[in-house]
Design a protein around this motif. Structure first.
Motif, PDB file in Angstrom:
ATOM      1  N   HIS A 151       0.821  -1.208   0.000  1.00 56.66           N
ATOM      2  CA  HIS A 151       0.000   0.000   0.000  1.00 56.66           C
ATOM      3  C   HIS A 151       0.859   1.263   0.000  1.00 56.66           C
ATOM      4  O   HIS A 151       0.495   2.272  -0.608  1.00 56.66           O
ATOM      5  CB  HIS A 151      -0.946  -0.007   1.205  1.00 56.66           C
ATOM      6  CG  HIS A 151      -2.185  -0.820   0.968  1.00 56.66           C
ATOM      7  ND1 HIS A 151      -2.171  -2.205   0.896  1.00 56.66           N
ATOM      8  CD2 HIS A 151      -3.482  -0.453   0.752  1.00 56.66           C
ATOM      9  CE1 HIS A 151      -3.401  -2.653   0.669  1.00 56.66           C
ATOM     10  NE2 HIS A 151      -4.209  -1.607   0.576  1.00 56.66           N
ATOM     11  N   PHE A 152       1.990   1.202   0.671  1.00 56.21           N
ATOM     12  CA  PHE A 152       2.896   2.346   0.657  1.00 56.21           C
ATOM     13  C   PHE A 152       3.447   2.562  -0.754  1.00 56.21           C
ATOM     14  O   PHE A 152       3.517   3.698  -1.240  1.00 56.21           O
ATOM     15  CB  PHE A 152       4.047   2.120   1.645  1.00 56.21           C
ATOM     16  CG  PHE A 152       5.105   3.183   1.585  1.00 56.21           C
ATOM     17  CD1 PHE A 152       4.875   4.451   2.107  1.00 56.21           C
ATOM     18  CD2 PHE A 152       6.338   2.915   0.990  1.00 56.21           C
ATOM     19  CE1 PHE A 152       5.851   5.437   2.037  1.00 56.21           C
ATOM     20  CE2 PHE A 152       7.314   3.898   0.914  1.00 56.21           C
ATOM     21  CZ  PHE A 152       7.071   5.161   1.442  1.00 56.21           C
ATOM     22  N   LEU A 153       3.840   1.464  -1.432  1.00 56.58           N
ATOM     23  CA  LEU A 153       4.356   1.576  -2.801  1.00 56.58           C
ATOM     24  C   LEU A 153       3.273   2.081  -3.752  1.00 56.58           C
ATOM     25  O   LEU A 153       3.558   2.888  -4.650  1.00 56.58           O
ATOM     26  CB  LEU A 153       4.877   0.217  -3.276  1.00 56.58           C
ATOM     27  CG  LEU A 153       6.175  -0.263  -2.618  1.00 56.58           C
ATOM     28  CD1 LEU A 153       6.505  -1.680  -3.066  1.00 56.58           C
ATOM     29  CD2 LEU A 153       7.333   0.673  -2.955  1.00 56.58           C
ATOM     30  N   ASN A 154       2.034   1.613  -3.563  1.00 57.84           N
ATOM     31  CA  ASN A 154       0.931   2.103  -4.394  1.00 57.84           C
ATOM     32  C   ASN A 154       0.719   3.597  -4.180  1.00 57.84           C
ATOM     33  O   ASN A 154       0.453   4.342  -5.127  1.00 57.84           O
ATOM     34  CB  ASN A 154      -0.356   1.342  -4.069  1.00 57.84           C
ATOM     35  CG  ASN A 154      -0.307  -0.107  -4.552  1.00 57.84           C
ATOM     36  OD1 ASN A 154       0.456  -0.439  -5.451  1.00 57.84           O
ATOM     37  ND2 ASN A 154      -1.112  -0.954  -3.946  1.00 57.84           N
ATOM     38  N   PHE A 155       0.844   4.024  -2.938  1.00 59.22           N
ATOM     39  CA  PHE A 155       0.712   5.459  -2.608  1.00 59.22           C
ATOM     40  C   PHE A 155       1.805   6.273  -3.296  1.00 59.22           C
ATOM     41  O   PHE A 155       1.574   7.405  -3.733  1.00 59.22           O
ATOM     42  CB  PHE A 155       0.773   5.652  -1.091  1.00 59.22           C
ATOM     43  CG  PHE A 155       0.751   7.081  -0.656  1.00 59.22           C
ATOM     44  CD1 PHE A 155      -0.431   7.810  -0.673  1.00 59.22           C
ATOM     45  CD2 PHE A 155       1.921   7.711  -0.241  1.00 59.22           C
ATOM     46  CE1 PHE A 155      -0.448   9.145  -0.276  1.00 59.22           C
ATOM     47  CE2 PHE A 155       1.912   9.032   0.154  1.00 59.22           C
ATOM     48  CZ  PHE A 155       0.726   9.762   0.141  1.00 59.22           C
ATOM     49  N   MET A 156       3.004   5.669  -3.422  1.00 57.69           N
ATOM     50  CA  MET A 156       4.130   6.349  -4.070  1.00 57.69           C
ATOM     51  C   MET A 156       4.094   6.200  -5.595  1.00 57.69           C
ATOM     52  O   MET A 156       4.972   6.701  -6.291  1.00 57.69           O
ATOM     53  CB  MET A 156       5.455   5.780  -3.545  1.00 57.69           C
ATOM     54  CG  MET A 156       5.669   5.974  -2.057  1.00 57.69           C
ATOM     55  SD  MET A 156       5.773   7.714  -1.581  1.00 57.69           S
ATOM     56  CE  MET A 156       7.323   8.180  -2.362  1.00 57.69           C
ATOM     57  N   GLY A 157       3.069   5.502  -6.106  1.00 61.88           N
ATOM     58  CA  GLY A 157       2.920   5.353  -7.548  1.00 61.88           C
ATOM     59  C   GLY A 157       3.710   4.209  -8.147  1.00 61.88           C
ATOM     60  O   GLY A 157       3.959   4.174  -9.348  1.00 61.88           O
ATOM     61  N   VAL A 158       4.118   3.253  -7.297  1.00 65.70           N
ATOM     62  CA  VAL A 158       4.880   2.098  -7.772  1.00 65.70           C
ATOM     63  C   VAL A 158       3.994   0.869  -7.666  1.00 65.70           C
ATOM     64  O   VAL A 158       3.400   0.611  -6.618  1.00 65.70           O
ATOM     65  CB  VAL A 158       6.163   1.892  -6.933  1.00 65.70           C
ATOM     66  CG1 VAL A 158       6.918   0.659  -7.427  1.00 65.70           C
ATOM     67  CG2 VAL A 158       7.041   3.130  -6.993  1.00 65.70           C
ATOM     68  N   SER A 159       3.911   0.107  -8.760  1.00 68.48           N
ATOM     69  CA  SER A 159       3.075  -1.088  -8.772  1.00 68.48           C
ATOM     70  C   SER A 159       3.926  -2.310  -9.077  1.00 68.48           C
ATOM     71  O   SER A 159       4.842  -2.256  -9.910  1.00 68.48           O
ATOM     72  CB  SER A 159       1.967  -0.953  -9.824  1.00 68.48           C
ATOM     73  OG  SER A 159       1.269  -2.171  -9.972  1.00 68.48           O
ATOM     74  N   SER A 160       3.615  -3.419  -8.393  1.00 65.49           N
ATOM     75  CA  SER A 160       4.340  -4.668  -8.655  1.00 65.49           C
ATOM     76  C   SER A 160       4.051  -5.192 -10.053  1.00 65.49           C
ATOM     77  O   SER A 160       4.795  -6.017 -10.585  1.00 65.49           O
ATOM     78  CB  SER A 160       3.943  -5.739  -7.621  1.00 65.49           C
ATOM     79  OG  SER A 160       2.543  -5.963  -7.668  1.00 65.49           O
ATOM     80  N   ALA A 161       2.965  -4.713 -10.688  1.00 66.93           N
ATOM     81  CA  ALA A 161       2.637  -5.140 -12.049  1.00 66.93           C
ATOM     82  C   ALA A 161       3.654  -4.629 -13.059  1.00 66.93           C
ATOM     83  O   ALA A 161       3.746  -5.120 -14.182  1.00 66.93           O
ATOM     84  CB  ALA A 161       1.241  -4.643 -12.429  1.00 66.93           C
ATOM     85  N   GLU A 162       4.439  -3.606 -12.653  1.00 67.40           N
ATOM     86  CA  GLU A 162       5.443  -3.052 -13.552  1.00 67.40           C
ATOM     87  C   GLU A 162       6.609  -4.001 -13.759  1.00 67.40           C
ATOM     88  O   GLU A 162       7.382  -3.844 -14.693  1.00 67.40           O
ATOM     89  CB  GLU A 162       5.975  -1.725 -12.982  1.00 67.40           C
ATOM     90  CG  GLU A 162       4.915  -0.638 -12.892  1.00 67.40           C
ATOM     91  CD  GLU A 162       5.459   0.613 -12.215  1.00 67.40           C
ATOM     92  OE1 GLU A 162       6.674   0.633 -11.909  1.00 67.40           O
ATOM     93  OE2 GLU A 162       4.686   1.550 -11.999  1.00 67.40           O
ATOM     94  N   MET A 163       6.764  -4.967 -12.866  1.00 65.65           N
ATOM     95  CA  MET A 163       7.886  -5.891 -12.952  1.00 65.65           C
ATOM     96  C   MET A 163       7.605  -6.935 -14.022  1.00 65.65           C
ATOM     97  O   MET A 163       6.778  -7.823 -13.842  1.00 65.65           O
ATOM     98  CB  MET A 163       8.113  -6.571 -11.597  1.00 65.65           C
ATOM     99  CG  MET A 163       9.341  -7.469 -11.573  1.00 65.65           C
ATOM    100  SD  MET A 163       9.622  -8.141  -9.925  1.00 65.65           S
ATOM    101  CE  MET A 163       8.144  -9.133  -9.717  1.00 65.65           C
ATOM    102  N   GLY A 164       8.294  -6.815 -15.144  1.00 66.87           N
ATOM    103  CA  GLY A 164       8.081  -7.737 -16.253  1.00 66.87           C
ATOM    104  C   GLY A 164       9.001  -8.928 -16.157  1.00 66.87           C
ATOM    105  O   GLY A 164       9.847  -9.018 -15.272  1.00 66.87           O
TER     106      GLY A 164
END
Length: 206
Positions: A151-164
């Protein structure tokens, strides 16, 4: 009845071993050759499959490793503080903490991490089963920290979906071919490199 100093020292030793285990596991897992791992997974290697499952969810793996390592170090510090106070009172606390800091740095951090970096596959495959047991025991804490972290990463605009998926470029593949000396006969190595170079060849070169 108060426990003896020997008991607390044995406890400190066990906690340092746990800390070293988590430190080595982290580096071993993250240093693995992903392409060799995929080959072993396709060969139905049980350990490789379990390791791949861990790497598919790095947030869970790191959460378990960091929680286990932190808990082990904190408990070791508490136990060592008691030992120092028991033996030398207030001065013993400072001595014990300095001693424990050196021991943790050398035997629970640097040595196991260096070993794991040199032998990542051996470490990852040997430690995967005890890691899964410890993950089960630490699951409530791990779930909470993973939830908060995501949730902290989502708040910072980072998503685990970006990891290809891991991909290898043309130049990286060429570098791999050039580094296979000793694994392939020289003529086979040269043939593979020339095949890669065909893409860049001009008609007059052919």
């Amino acid at each position: 009845m108060s426990l003896s100093v020997g008991f607390w020292l044995i406890l400190v030793l066990l906690l340092i071993l746990f800390s070293a285990f988590f430190a080595a596991t982290e580096i071993g897992m993250m240093s693995l050759n992903r392409y060799r791992l995929r080959h072993l997974v396709k060969s139905n290697n049980r350990q490789a499959i379990l390791v791949q499952e861990q790497l598919n969810h790095p947030e869970r793996l790191l959460s378990s490793v960091l929680i286990g390592n932190t808990l082990a170090n904190i408990l070791a510090s508490m136990a060592m503080t008691f030992v120092g106070q028991k033996l030398y009172r207030e001065a013993g606390v400072a001595i014990a903490e300095i001693f424990l800091t050196i021991v943790i740095l050398v035997f629970a951090e640097m040595a196991p991490k260096t070993w794991a970096a040199l032998h990542p596959e051996k470490v990852a495959f040997r430690f995967i089963y005890p890691l899964r047991i410890l993950q089960f025991l630490l699951k409530p804490l791990s779930f909470m920290t993973t939830y908060l972290s995501q949730h902290f990463l989502n708040f910072m605009g980072v998503s685990s979906a970006e990891m290809g998926p891991d991909k290898i470029s043309f130049d990286e593949l060429r570098a791999v071919m050039n580094e296979t000396e000793g694994l392939l006969p020289k003529e086979h190595q040269s043939m593979l490199v020339r095949l890669l170079d065909l893409e860049r060849a001009q008609v007059e070169d052919v």
